[in-house]
Design a protein around this motif. Sequence first.
Motif, short mmCIF file in Angstrom:
data_model
loop_
_atom_site.label_atom_id
_atom_site.label_comp_id
_atom_site.label_asym_id
_atom_site.label_seq_id
_atom_site.Cartn_x
_atom_site.Cartn_y
_atom_site.Cartn_z
N LEU A 111 19.88 67.85 6.61
CA LEU A 111 19.19 67.26 7.76
C LEU A 111 19.65 65.83 8.03
O LEU A 111 19.75 65.42 9.18
N ARG A 112 19.92 65.08 6.98
CA ARG A 112 20.40 63.70 7.16
C ARG A 112 21.76 63.72 7.85
O ARG A 112 22.03 62.90 8.73
N LYS A 113 22.63 64.67 7.44
CA LYS A 113 23.93 64.79 8.10
C LYS A 113 23.76 65.17 9.57
O LYS A 113 24.42 64.62 10.44
N GLU A 114 22.86 66.10 9.83
CA GLU A 114 22.61 66.56 11.20
C GLU A 114 22.04 65.43 12.06
O GLU A 114 22.42 65.27 13.22
N ALA A 115 21.13 64.65 11.50
CA ALA A 115 20.51 63.55 12.25
C ALA A 115 21.53 62.48 12.60
O ALA A 115 21.49 61.90 13.68
N LYS A 116 22.48 62.21 11.69
CA LYS A 116 23.53 61.22 11.96
C LYS A 116 24.49 61.71 13.03
O LYS A 116 25.06 60.90 13.75
#
Length: 118
Positions: A111-116
Amino acid sequence: MKFVRTIFLLAAAWGFFALVPGLFAEPGPRPEYYYGFVGLALVFQLIFVMIAIDPLRYRMLVPIAILEKLSFFLPVSILYLQGRMALGPVFYGAMVDGLLMLLFGLAWFLLRKEAKAD
Protein backbone atom coordinates in the motif's frame (compact mmCIF):
# COMPACT_ATOMS: atom_id res chain seq x y z
CA MET A 1 -4.95 -3.97 -4.50
CA LYS A 2 -6.75 -7.27 -5.03
CA PHE A 3 -4.11 -9.09 -2.96
CA VAL A 4 -4.48 -6.61 -0.08
CA ARG A 5 -8.27 -6.83 -0.21
CA THR A 6 -8.08 -10.62 -0.16
CA ILE A 7 -5.73 -10.65 2.85
CA PHE A 8 -8.04 -8.47 4.92
CA LEU A 9 -11.24 -10.23 3.85
CA LEU A 10 -9.74 -13.62 4.73
CA ALA A 11 -8.52 -12.24 8.06
CA ALA A 12 -12.02 -10.96 8.85
CA ALA A 13 -13.66 -14.24 7.81
CA TRP A 14 -11.20 -16.23 9.93
CA GLY A 15 -11.78 -13.90 12.87
CA PHE A 16 -15.55 -14.16 12.74
CA PHE A 17 -15.30 -17.95 12.35
CA ALA A 18 -12.95 -18.26 15.33
CA LEU A 19 -14.54 -15.68 17.65
CA VAL A 20 -18.34 -15.88 17.30
CA PRO A 21 -18.58 -19.36 18.89
CA GLY A 22 -16.73 -17.91 21.89
CA LEU A 23 -19.74 -15.72 22.62
CA PHE A 24 -21.60 -18.90 23.60
CA ALA A 25 -18.80 -20.48 25.64
CA GLU A 26 -18.44 -20.67 29.40
CA PRO A 27 -15.86 -17.95 30.09
CA GLY A 28 -14.23 -19.08 33.32
CA PRO A 29 -13.48 -17.09 36.48
CA ARG A 30 -13.32 -13.57 34.94
CA PRO A 31 -16.14 -13.29 32.37
CA GLU A 32 -15.68 -9.53 31.96
CA TYR A 33 -12.15 -10.05 30.64
CA TYR A 34 -13.19 -12.92 28.41
CA TYR A 35 -16.19 -11.19 26.84
CA GLY A 36 -14.27 -7.91 26.62
CA PHE A 37 -11.53 -9.67 24.66
CA VAL A 38 -13.98 -11.40 22.33
CA GLY A 39 -16.00 -8.22 21.82
CA LEU A 40 -12.97 -6.09 21.02
CA ALA A 41 -11.58 -8.75 18.70
CA LEU A 42 -14.91 -8.87 16.85
CA VAL A 43 -14.82 -5.09 16.40
CA PHE A 44 -11.41 -5.46 14.77
CA GLN A 45 -12.90 -7.89 12.27
CA LEU A 46 -15.15 -5.04 11.13
CA ILE A 47 -12.06 -2.84 10.77
CA PHE A 48 -10.49 -5.53 8.57
CA VAL A 49 -13.61 -5.50 6.38
CA MET A 50 -13.40 -1.72 6.17
CA ILE A 51 -9.74 -1.89 5.09
CA ALA A 52 -10.61 -4.56 2.50
CA ILE A 53 -13.31 -2.35 0.97
CA ASP A 54 -10.93 0.58 0.35
CA PRO A 55 -7.31 -0.30 1.22
CA LEU A 56 -5.75 2.95 0.02
CA ARG A 57 -8.19 5.11 1.92
CA TYR A 58 -7.73 3.15 5.15
CA ARG A 59 -4.04 2.31 4.80
CA MET A 60 -3.23 4.21 8.01
CA LEU A 61 -5.21 1.57 9.92
CA VAL A 62 -2.94 -1.23 8.70
CA PRO A 63 -0.17 -0.64 11.31
CA ILE A 64 -2.88 -0.75 14.00
CA ALA A 65 -4.14 -4.03 12.51
CA ILE A 66 -0.57 -5.36 12.71
CA LEU A 67 -0.43 -4.42 16.40
CA GLU A 68 -3.80 -6.12 16.96
CA LYS A 69 -2.35 -9.37 15.64
CA LEU A 70 0.89 -8.91 17.59
CA SER A 71 -1.04 -8.34 20.83
CA PHE A 72 -2.24 -11.96 20.79
CA PHE A 73 0.60 -13.67 18.95
CA LEU A 74 3.41 -12.36 21.17
CA PRO A 75 2.01 -13.19 24.64
CA VAL A 76 0.91 -16.66 23.56
CA SER A 77 4.32 -17.32 22.02
CA ILE A 78 6.08 -16.20 25.19
CA LEU A 79 3.79 -18.27 27.40
CA TYR A 80 4.42 -21.32 25.23
CA LEU A 81 8.20 -20.83 25.34
CA GLN A 82 8.02 -20.52 29.13
CA GLY A 83 6.12 -23.81 29.32
CA ARG A 84 3.00 -22.08 30.64
CA MET A 85 0.83 -22.96 27.64
CA ALA A 86 0.29 -26.26 25.88
CA LEU A 87 -0.28 -26.85 22.21
CA GLY A 88 -3.97 -26.52 21.49
CA PRO A 89 -6.61 -24.33 19.88
CA VAL A 90 -5.47 -21.10 21.57
CA PHE A 91 -1.85 -21.68 20.57
CA TYR A 92 -2.72 -22.53 16.97
CA GLY A 93 -5.05 -19.53 16.76
CA ALA A 94 -2.20 -17.30 17.89
CA MET A 95 0.04 -18.81 15.21
CA VAL A 96 -2.60 -17.94 12.59
CA ASP A 97 -2.57 -14.40 13.99
CA GLY A 98 1.23 -14.39 13.58
CA LEU A 99 0.87 -15.36 9.93
CA LEU A 100 -1.79 -12.70 9.40
CA MET A 101 0.48 -10.17 11.10
CA LEU A 102 3.18 -10.92 8.51
CA LEU A 103 0.66 -10.68 5.67
CA PHE A 104 -0.60 -7.36 7.05
CA GLY A 105 3.03 -6.15 7.02
CA LEU A 106 3.31 -7.16 3.38
CA ALA A 107 0.02 -5.37 2.66
CA TRP A 108 1.35 -2.24 4.38
CA PHE A 109 4.47 -2.34 2.21
CA LEU A 110 2.39 -2.79 -0.97
CA LEU A 111 0.00 0.00 0.00
CA ARG A 112 2.87 2.40 0.70
CA LYS A 113 4.25 1.70 -2.78
CA GLU A 114 0.80 2.20 -4.31
CA ALA A 115 0.23 5.46 -2.40
CA LYS A 116 3.58 6.86 -3.61
CA ALA A 117 2.66 5.98 -7.20
CA ASP A 118 -0.51 8.11 -7.00
